[in-house]
Design a protein around this motif. Structure first.
Motif, short mmCIF file in Angstrom:
data_model
loop_
_atom_site.label_atom_id
_atom_site.label_comp_id
_atom_site.label_asym_id
_atom_site.label_seq_id
_atom_site.Cartn_x
_atom_site.Cartn_y
_atom_site.Cartn_z
N ILE A 109 0.84 -1.20 0.00
CA ILE A 109 0.00 0.00 0.00
C ILE A 109 0.88 1.25 0.00
N ALA A 110 1.85 1.29 0.91
CA ALA A 110 2.72 2.47 1.01
C ALA A 110 3.50 2.70 -0.28
N ALA A 111 4.08 1.64 -0.82
CA ALA A 111 4.87 1.78 -2.04
C ALA A 111 4.00 2.22 -3.22
N SER A 112 2.79 1.70 -3.30
CA SER A 112 1.90 2.08 -4.39
C SER A 112 1.55 3.56 -4.33
N LEU A 113 1.23 4.04 -3.14
CA LEU A 113 0.84 5.44 -3.01
C LEU A 113 2.03 6.37 -3.17
N VAL A 117 1.25 8.79 -6.35
CA VAL A 117 0.60 10.02 -5.89
C VAL A 117 1.64 11.11 -5.70
N GLU A 118 1.34 12.30 -6.18
CA GLU A 118 2.19 13.47 -5.98
C GLU A 118 1.49 14.47 -5.07
N PRO A 119 2.25 15.39 -4.45
CA PRO A 119 1.62 16.38 -3.57
C PRO A 119 0.47 17.12 -4.26
N GLY A 120 -0.66 17.16 -3.56
CA GLY A 120 -1.83 17.83 -4.09
C GLY A 120 -2.81 16.91 -4.79
N ASP A 121 -2.38 15.72 -5.17
CA ASP A 121 -3.30 14.76 -5.78
C ASP A 121 -4.34 14.31 -4.75
N GLU A 122 -5.57 14.13 -5.20
CA GLU A 122 -6.61 13.62 -4.32
C GLU A 122 -6.71 12.10 -4.45
N VAL A 123 -6.86 11.46 -3.30
CA VAL A 123 -7.02 10.01 -3.24
C VAL A 123 -8.33 9.71 -2.52
N ILE A 124 -9.23 9.05 -3.20
CA ILE A 124 -10.51 8.68 -2.60
C ILE A 124 -10.36 7.32 -1.92
N ALA A 125 -10.76 7.26 -0.65
CA ALA A 125 -10.72 6.01 0.12
C ALA A 125 -12.09 5.78 0.75
N LEU A 126 -12.49 4.51 0.81
CA LEU A 126 -13.76 4.18 1.45
C LEU A 126 -13.58 4.25 2.96
N GLU A 127 -14.46 5.01 3.59
CA GLU A 127 -14.41 5.22 5.03
C GLU A 127 -15.48 4.37 5.71
N PRO A 128 -15.18 3.63 6.78
CA PRO A 128 -13.92 3.56 7.51
C PRO A 128 -12.84 2.83 6.72
N TYR A 129 -11.59 3.19 6.97
CA TYR A 129 -10.47 2.62 6.22
C TYR A 129 -9.40 2.13 7.20
N ALA A 134 -4.44 6.14 5.52
CA ALA A 134 -4.33 7.58 5.77
C ALA A 134 -2.87 8.00 5.89
N ALA A 135 -2.07 7.21 6.60
CA ALA A 135 -0.67 7.56 6.78
C ALA A 135 0.08 7.52 5.45
N SER A 136 -0.20 6.53 4.62
CA SER A 136 0.49 6.40 3.34
C SER A 136 0.12 7.55 2.39
N ILE A 137 -1.16 7.93 2.38
CA ILE A 137 -1.57 9.08 1.56
C ILE A 137 -0.85 10.33 2.03
N ALA A 138 -0.77 10.51 3.36
CA ALA A 138 -0.10 11.69 3.91
C ALA A 138 1.37 11.70 3.54
N LEU A 139 2.04 10.56 3.66
CA LEU A 139 3.47 10.50 3.32
C LEU A 139 3.71 10.86 1.85
N ALA A 140 2.77 10.49 0.99
CA ALA A 140 2.91 10.81 -0.42
C ALA A 140 2.55 12.26 -0.73
N GLY A 141 2.01 12.97 0.25
CA GLY A 141 1.61 14.36 0.03
C GLY A 141 0.23 14.49 -0.60
N GLY A 142 -0.50 13.37 -0.66
CA GLY A 142 -1.83 13.41 -1.26
C GLY A 142 -2.87 13.98 -0.32
N MET A 143 -4.03 14.26 -0.88
CA MET A 143 -5.16 14.77 -0.12
C MET A 143 -6.19 13.65 0.00
N ARG A 144 -6.52 13.28 1.23
CA ARG A 144 -7.44 12.18 1.48
C ARG A 144 -8.89 12.65 1.31
#
Length: 396
Positions: A109-113, A117-129, A134-144
């Motif tokens: 998951i972490a490697a894929s994101l 994903v680049e900073p500012g990209d939006e990533v849609i995730a099904l909630e609850p997740y 969430a941590a992997s999206i944040a590390l990639a600079g994406g917007m959850r």
């Protein structure tokens, strides 16, 4: 050491400031200190098949995997993964160019994101997740961007209109999980077909976490999103040995996708663990070749445990959402006169001698998950029976 540097800047990367000690560590420590039965963290309390464990011992003794294995994974495992995808789902992959072995699904998951994903990209995730999303999206600079599964007619359901409305010109990727942890929902063929149409229409990448693929119950069916028209070339499918074979400590996961997407994920993965789990990769290759009866028996055993715990929870006064997949059951504590899952779970070890997880930790919209609590049933039957007996105290 202080939490800031001499300049006053926080030591922790700002992208991770919202992620402290996980709830799993907190609740597991509470289980240890109180002697409570831990139905919080999702790992089995028995090992998987003896033949698979012995395969790892043989690999160790034969010197296979004791040094760095190949970066993409050992050939035997990559071939076994492609055989599994072909025999189960009629999906054809090249073991040399379209498979990547990872240190569990979490690294996949972490490697894929990080790769896609680049900073500012939006990533849609099904909630609850699952919390690593969430941590992997944040590390990639994406917007959850969460799209919430809500309970209706006995299961947590995806609102396809809400999903479509969440897509914007900044959306880069959909991050899906089916069978779904923590709700136990399994996305249907019709739901997956709509998701596929949306991804093709809006030219979106998709990462699908399918680690519970062999744990589907009753009339539910696991269907890989990559099998739908137009999806193979845009979907990164993630699998794992830990959940299926009950060797979670081995940390053997994998990615299957197009050569271009696998190469991208590998570019990030090589700077995370580089390689991992050498001897265990050979053992998992043998595990994937186990006869169909193993998977059927495993599923039947987990279904019986699901029913045991679900019925016990209902008798204790919970509203129970019997899962169609995974080895977790989500409950609603409001029939018990409770509404705060955090407070309930922190008090439960003293009240009933059992540990659970508040689902709110898996939500951006904490109020949506406040009354829901998750229990794991991947434990010995005797342990579940004792937990059910203890939970009767709540009904009293």
């Amino acid at each position: 050491m202080t939490s800031t540097s001499g300049s006053g800047r926080p030591l922790l990367n700002r992208r991770l400031t919202e992620f402290g000690t996980t709830i799993f560590a907190e609740m597991s420590a509470l289980a240890m200190s109180t002697g409570a039965i831990n139905l919080g963290q999702g790992f089995p309390d028995t090992d998987g098949p003896e033949a698979v464990r012995e395969a790892a011992v043989r690999a160790l003794r034969d010197g296979r995997g004791n040094q760095y294995p190949p970066g993409p994974g050992v050939p035997e495992l990559r071939t076994a993964i492609t055989g599994h995808q072909l025999s189960r789902y009629s999906l054809t992959y090249d073991p040399d160019r379209e498979v990547l072995v990872t240190a569990g699904a979490t690294e996949a998951i972490a490697a894929s994101l990080l790769a896609l994903v680049e900073p500012g990209d939006e990533v849609i995730a099904l909630e609850p997740y699952y919390d690593s999303y969430a941590a992997s999206i944040a590390l990639a600079g994406g917007m959850r961007v969460p799209v919430t599964l809500r309970p209706r007619e006995g299961r947590f359901r995806l609102d396809l209109d809400e999903l479509r409305d969440a897509v914007t010109p900044r959306t880069r990727l959909l991050l899906l999980n089916t069978p779904h942890n923590p709700t136990g929902t399994v996305l249907t063929r019709a739901e997956l077909a709509e998701i596929a149409r949306l991804a093709v229409e809006r030219d979106l990448l998709v990462v699908t976490d399918e680690v519970y693929e062999h744990l589907v119950f009753d009339d539910a069916e696991h269907i890989p999103l990559a099998s739908f028209p137009g999806m193979r070339e845009r979907t990164v499918t993630i699998g794992s040995a830990g959940k299926t074979f009950s060797f979670t400590g081995w940390k053997v996961g994998w990615v299957t996708s197009s050569p271009e997407l696998v190469a991208a994920v590998r570019s990030a993965k090589q700077f995370l663990t580089y390689v991992a789990s050498g001897p265990f990769q050979y053992a998992v290759a043998e595990a994937l070749a186990l006869p169909g009866s193993f998977f059927e028996d495993f599923r039947a055993d987990m279904r019986a445990k699901r029913d045991l715990l679900s019925e016990g929870l209902a008798a204790a006064g919970f509203a129970v959402y019997r899962p169609a997949g995974t080895y977790f059951v989500t409950t609603d504590i409001r029939p018990l006169g409770e509404s705060d899952g955090f407070a309930f779970c922190r008090a439960l070890p003293e009240r009933a001698g059992v540990v659970a997880i508040p689902n709110a930790v898996f939500y951006d919209h904490r109020e949506e998950g406040a009354p829901f609590v998750r229990f794991a049933f991947c434990k010995r039957t005797s342990v579940l029976q004792e937990a059910v007996s203890r939970l009767k105290a709540l009904a009293a």
